[in-house]
Design a protein around this motif. Structure first.
Motif, PDB file in Angstrom:
ATOM      1  N   GLU A  82      36.898 -29.497  15.823  1.00  0.00           N
ATOM      2  CA  GLU A  82      36.525 -30.191  14.686  1.00  0.00           C
ATOM      3  C   GLU A  82      35.575 -31.443  15.104  1.00  0.00           C
ATOM      4  O   GLU A  82      34.661 -31.633  14.303  1.00  0.00           O
ATOM      5  CB  GLU A  82      37.904 -30.903  14.305  1.00  0.00           C
ATOM      6  CG  GLU A  82      38.952 -29.981  13.588  1.00  0.00           C
ATOM      7  CD  GLU A  82      40.240 -30.601  13.055  1.00  0.00           C
ATOM      8  OE1 GLU A  82      40.266 -32.038  13.561  1.00  0.00           O
ATOM      9  OE2 GLU A  82      41.107 -30.034  12.774  1.00  0.00           O
ATOM     10  N   THR A  83      35.431 -31.800  16.453  1.00  0.00           N
ATOM     11  CA  THR A  83      34.898 -32.844  16.700  1.00  0.00           C
ATOM     12  C   THR A  83      33.286 -32.536  17.053  1.00  0.00           C
ATOM     13  O   THR A  83      32.449 -33.168  17.413  1.00  0.00           O
ATOM     14  CB  THR A  83      35.372 -33.546  17.782  1.00  0.00           C
ATOM     15  OG1 THR A  83      35.555 -33.012  18.971  1.00  0.00           O
ATOM     16  CG2 THR A  83      36.382 -34.584  17.480  1.00  0.00           C
ATOM     17  N   ALA A  84      33.041 -31.189  17.329  1.00  0.00           N
ATOM     18  CA  ALA A  84      31.772 -30.639  17.752  1.00  0.00           C
ATOM     19  C   ALA A  84      30.933 -30.566  16.623  1.00  0.00           C
ATOM     20  O   ALA A  84      31.349 -30.278  15.338  1.00  0.00           O
ATOM     21  CB  ALA A  84      32.023 -29.119  18.386  1.00  0.00           C
ATOM     22  N   ASP A  85      29.527 -30.839  16.779  1.00  0.00           N
ATOM     23  CA  ASP A  85      28.460 -30.686  15.616  1.00  0.00           C
ATOM     24  C   ASP A  85      28.548 -29.312  15.289  1.00  0.00           C
ATOM     25  O   ASP A  85      28.944 -28.351  16.010  1.00  0.00           O
ATOM     26  CB  ASP A  85      27.219 -31.618  16.014  1.00  0.00           C
ATOM     27  CG  ASP A  85      26.724 -30.801  17.378  1.00  0.00           C
ATOM     28  OD1 ASP A  85      27.136 -29.723  17.816  1.00  0.00           O
ATOM     29  OD2 ASP A  85      25.572 -31.260  17.698  1.00  0.00           O
ATOM     30  N   ASP A  86      27.781 -29.103  14.151  1.00  0.00           N
ATOM     31  CA  ASP A  86      27.714 -27.797  13.659  1.00  0.00           C
ATOM     32  C   ASP A  86      26.812 -26.781  14.483  1.00  0.00           C
ATOM     33  O   ASP A  86      27.162 -25.485  14.597  1.00  0.00           O
ATOM     34  CB  ASP A  86      26.623 -27.856  12.411  1.00  0.00           C
ATOM     35  CG  ASP A  86      27.388 -28.459  11.089  1.00  0.00           C
ATOM     36  OD1 ASP A  86      28.788 -28.362  11.349  1.00  0.00           O
ATOM     37  OD2 ASP A  86      26.936 -28.927  10.169  1.00  0.00           O
ATOM     38  N   GLU A  87      26.059 -27.191  15.323  1.00  0.00           N
ATOM     39  CA  GLU A  87      25.247 -26.500  16.218  1.00  0.00           C
ATOM     40  C   GLU A  87      26.207 -25.797  17.481  1.00  0.00           C
ATOM     41  O   GLU A  87      25.847 -24.622  17.836  1.00  0.00           O
ATOM     42  CB  GLU A  87      23.937 -26.956  16.644  1.00  0.00           C
ATOM     43  CG  GLU A  87      23.148 -27.312  15.917  1.00  0.00           C
ATOM     44  CD  GLU A  87      21.678 -28.324  16.485  1.00  0.00           C
ATOM     45  OE1 GLU A  87      21.984 -28.536  17.562  1.00  0.00           O
ATOM     46  OE2 GLU A  87      21.022 -28.810  15.606  1.00  0.00           O
ATOM     47  N   SER A  88      27.062 -26.480  17.799  1.00  0.00           N
ATOM     48  CA  SER A  88      27.997 -26.126  18.835  1.00  0.00           C
ATOM     49  C   SER A  88      29.331 -25.838  18.495  1.00  0.00           C
ATOM     50  O   SER A  88      30.181 -25.910  19.437  1.00  0.00           O
ATOM     51  CB  SER A  88      27.921 -27.297  20.051  1.00  0.00           C
ATOM     52  OG  SER A  88      28.390 -28.553  19.440  1.00  0.00           O
ATOM     53  N   LYS A  89      29.622 -25.638  17.304  1.00  0.00           N
ATOM     54  CA  LYS A  89      30.887 -25.096  16.772  1.00  0.00           C
ATOM     55  C   LYS A  89      31.534 -23.945  17.496  1.00  0.00           C
ATOM     56  O   LYS A  89      32.585 -23.732  18.162  1.00  0.00           O
ATOM     57  CB  LYS A  89      31.162 -25.054  15.400  1.00  0.00           C
ATOM     58  CG  LYS A  89      31.152 -26.124  14.754  1.00  0.00           C
ATOM     59  CD  LYS A  89      32.655 -26.439  13.724  1.00  0.00           C
ATOM     60  CE  LYS A  89      32.461 -27.564  12.951  1.00  0.00           C
ATOM     61  NZ  LYS A  89      33.325 -28.720  13.360  1.00  0.00           N
TER      62      LYS A  89
END
Length: 154
Positions: A82-89
């Motif tokens: 959940e806390t990861a940004d879209d690029e590193s999901k």
């Protein structure tokens, strides 16, 4: 010929997270000591005279139960994604999956601390003669046994 083993005394003692059982067969003779690892700190025990089994209370403060540890581990993994940004999901999801599948032995890495007021407890029934645990009754998180006795009802 039949040989019968006769024990003079059986003594049990508690040392850290270990139950030690001493069986003295002949006074003055060399005796054997058996060590049985336990999950939590042993607090009290009684011996059932009919079966010679021991009923042992194990309780630790600042400790999670296995169920609570698994729930907390799942929560941490979800928070990683959940806390990861879209690029590193995607990468975070792989790391979370790896985190969930990893099982670190608590004997080496210690167990996670639950915090003040958190208890884990269980009752263990064991046979000192067979040197095996017969049953474990696990308590829910924050339930703890503090006393034990044997009662017979007629």
């Amino acid at each position: 010929k039949q040989w019968y083993q006769r024990r003079v005394a059986i003594t049990a003692g508690i040392s850290t997270n270990t139950l030690r059982i001493l069986a003295l067969e002949k006074l003055g003779a060399v005796f054997n000591q058996v060590t049985m690892p336990l999950k939590y700190t042993p607090r009290k025990f009684v011996i059932d005279e009919e079966s010679s089994n021991m009923i042992l209370i194990e309780t630790d403060h600042n400790t999670f139960t296995e169920n609570s540890k698994n729930q907390r581990k799942q929560q941490i993994a979800e928070e990683m994604v959940e806390t990861a940004d879209d690029e590193s999901k995607m990468e975070a999801a792989k790391l979370a999956e790896q985190f969930l599948s990893e099982d670190l032995p608590e004997e080496i890495f210690s167990s996670p601390k639950a915090g003040n007021g958190m208890w884990a407890s269980q009752i263990r029934i064991l046979s000192p003669i067979k040197q095996e645990t017969l049953e474990i009754i696990k308590f829910e998180q924050n339930e703890a046994a503090f006393s034990v006795c044997i009662c017979q009802f007629n």
